[in-house]
Design a protein around this motif. Sequence first.
Motif, mmCIF file in Angstrom:
data_model
loop_
_atom_site.group_PDB
_atom_site.id
_atom_site.type_symbol
_atom_site.label_atom_id
_atom_site.label_comp_id
_atom_site.label_asym_id
_atom_site.label_seq_id
_atom_site.Cartn_x
_atom_site.Cartn_y
_atom_site.Cartn_z
ATOM 1 N N ILE A 1 0.877 -1.171 0.000
ATOM 2 C CA ILE A 1 0.000 0.000 0.000
ATOM 3 C C ILE A 1 0.909 1.213 0.000
ATOM 4 N N CYS A 2 0.794 2.015 -1.050
ATOM 5 C CA CYS A 2 1.676 3.172 -1.237
ATOM 6 C C CYS A 2 0.894 4.452 -0.919
ATOM 7 N N HIS A 3 1.464 5.271 -0.046
ATOM 8 C CA HIS A 3 0.799 6.500 0.377
ATOM 9 C C HIS A 3 1.536 7.716 -0.191
ATOM 10 N N PRO A 4 0.796 8.742 -0.598
ATOM 11 C CA PRO A 4 1.439 9.975 -1.047
ATOM 12 C C PRO A 4 1.909 10.788 0.150
ATOM 13 N N ASP A 5 2.600 11.857 -0.118
ATOM 14 C CA ASP A 5 2.999 12.786 0.933
ATOM 15 C C ASP A 5 1.807 13.680 1.248
ATOM 16 N N GLY A 6 1.149 13.423 2.374
ATOM 17 C CA GLY A 6 -0.019 14.216 2.730
ATOM 18 C C GLY A 6 -1.214 13.337 3.019
ATOM 19 N N ASP A 7 -2.427 13.875 2.822
ATOM 20 C CA ASP A 7 -3.645 13.157 3.168
ATOM 21 C C ASP A 7 -4.467 12.768 1.957
ATOM 22 N N GLY A 8 -3.814 12.618 0.806
ATOM 23 C CA GLY A 8 -4.508 12.237 -0.410
ATOM 24 C C GLY A 8 -4.806 10.754 -0.462
ATOM 25 N N PRO A 9 -5.385 10.287 -1.566
ATOM 26 C CA PRO A 9 -5.679 8.866 -1.717
ATOM 27 C C PRO A 9 -4.402 8.037 -1.825
ATOM 28 N N SER A 10 -4.500 6.793 -1.395
ATOM 29 C CA SER A 10 -3.385 5.853 -1.458
ATOM 30 C C SER A 10 -3.626 4.848 -2.579
ATOM 31 N N ILE A 11 -2.617 4.035 -2.890
ATOM 32 C CA ILE A 11 -2.750 2.998 -3.909
ATOM 33 C C ILE A 11 -2.456 1.647 -3.292
ATOM 34 N N ILE A 12 -3.395 0.724 -3.493
ATOM 35 C CA ILE A 12 -3.199 -0.669 -3.100
ATOM 36 C C ILE A 12 -2.774 -1.438 -4.358
#
Length: 397
Positions: A382-393
């Motif tokens: 699970i990859c998260h962006p820098d901040g509170d945006g959507p993530s990618i599974i």
Amino acid sequence: MSGELQQLEIQSLLEDIKCSVDQFEATKSEQARVRALEKSLKLIKALEHPKDAVLKLFLSPTQAMAVKIAHDLGIFAILTGAATTTSCKQLADQSGANSLLVERIMRVLVAIDFAQEEGPGMYSPTSLSREMTDKKSGSIVDTLFVDFAPAIVKTPDFLRETNYQNPEDHSAGPIQYTYNVKMTTFEWLARDVAVHERFHNYVQGVRESRPFWVDWFPVQERILNGYTGAPSDPLIVDMACGSGRDMLALKRKFPDLTGRVILQDLPAVFNAIHSHDIGLEKIGHDIFDRQPVEGARVYFLKFILHEFSDDNCIKILQNTIQGMKKGYSKILIEEFILPDENAGLFHSMVDMILMVVGPGIVRTKSQWATILKSVGLTVNLICHPDGDGPSIIEAEL
């Protein structure tokens, strides 16, 4: 809470805020900025008397009301277009509103930083004033206040009358209850051109504040390095793609891609998409039908599955899996993901608005794991962006 414990909590929060702000100033990290905001909200609650907090919460819709009225009167455009400060009388004269009414509205705007007071009855714009002159931000105000706010108010009644069951029927949710219609929200939105247009601008406005997935997900490492196909083979399929903006971003960042980049959506959606000039292929497809493109490296689903119940998500994923090649194909799901505990306010509010509008849901990490496991998919990362945006599974068979 005793006075001593409250002082300790306040001191701890101040230290956390300072640490996060220092980190943000040093690194410009969005995560540090968001962390500082979240801790600041907790500090406000720690300083506020509980009764005051409850009262202010239920008075807070008047803030949105004041912004909406100012937006309708064109006050933000007047403020930002003026060469110098603007008087209350000038705002009233140019907007056509009563001077006393403008004065009352401006008090609220100043208090919430949507305008700056430069002296008695004299105003100048702020960054929020300027933001409100953007068409998409205006559409956010109009859609949430005009179209969705009535349903938000009615949702407690809807839930009481449905015995507090989780809303999952797209033709019988809070929107349908409020407006007395027997159709999906998207069908309801499409009935009125103006409503549909401002909703489209609202969605675009929300998305434009976030970086494209290709700017933070390791595309080269996780997708391109493992591609074994020929130029005529499918590289990535963007399912229910809408405008296709995510694949446009992919092609701009990686102009020499090998393999087909495919957009899929209902045929009617493609009427507004112009993509042939940069090598995007369009295939009409309903996500509830079997995936017709076999053996692609990636099947991409962005902001789609949050609209559906678990059972419908499983159906969509099962249809997608039928096109996947085991050990090679991947599913990328880009969504807001709630932590299993201590969820932040922003993501929790998004979940609430989806419940009202869809009805949809923002799922937790463990809820996603359960759904994916049920159809035989394994989560790689699970990859998260820098901040509170959507993530990618990222998941595969």
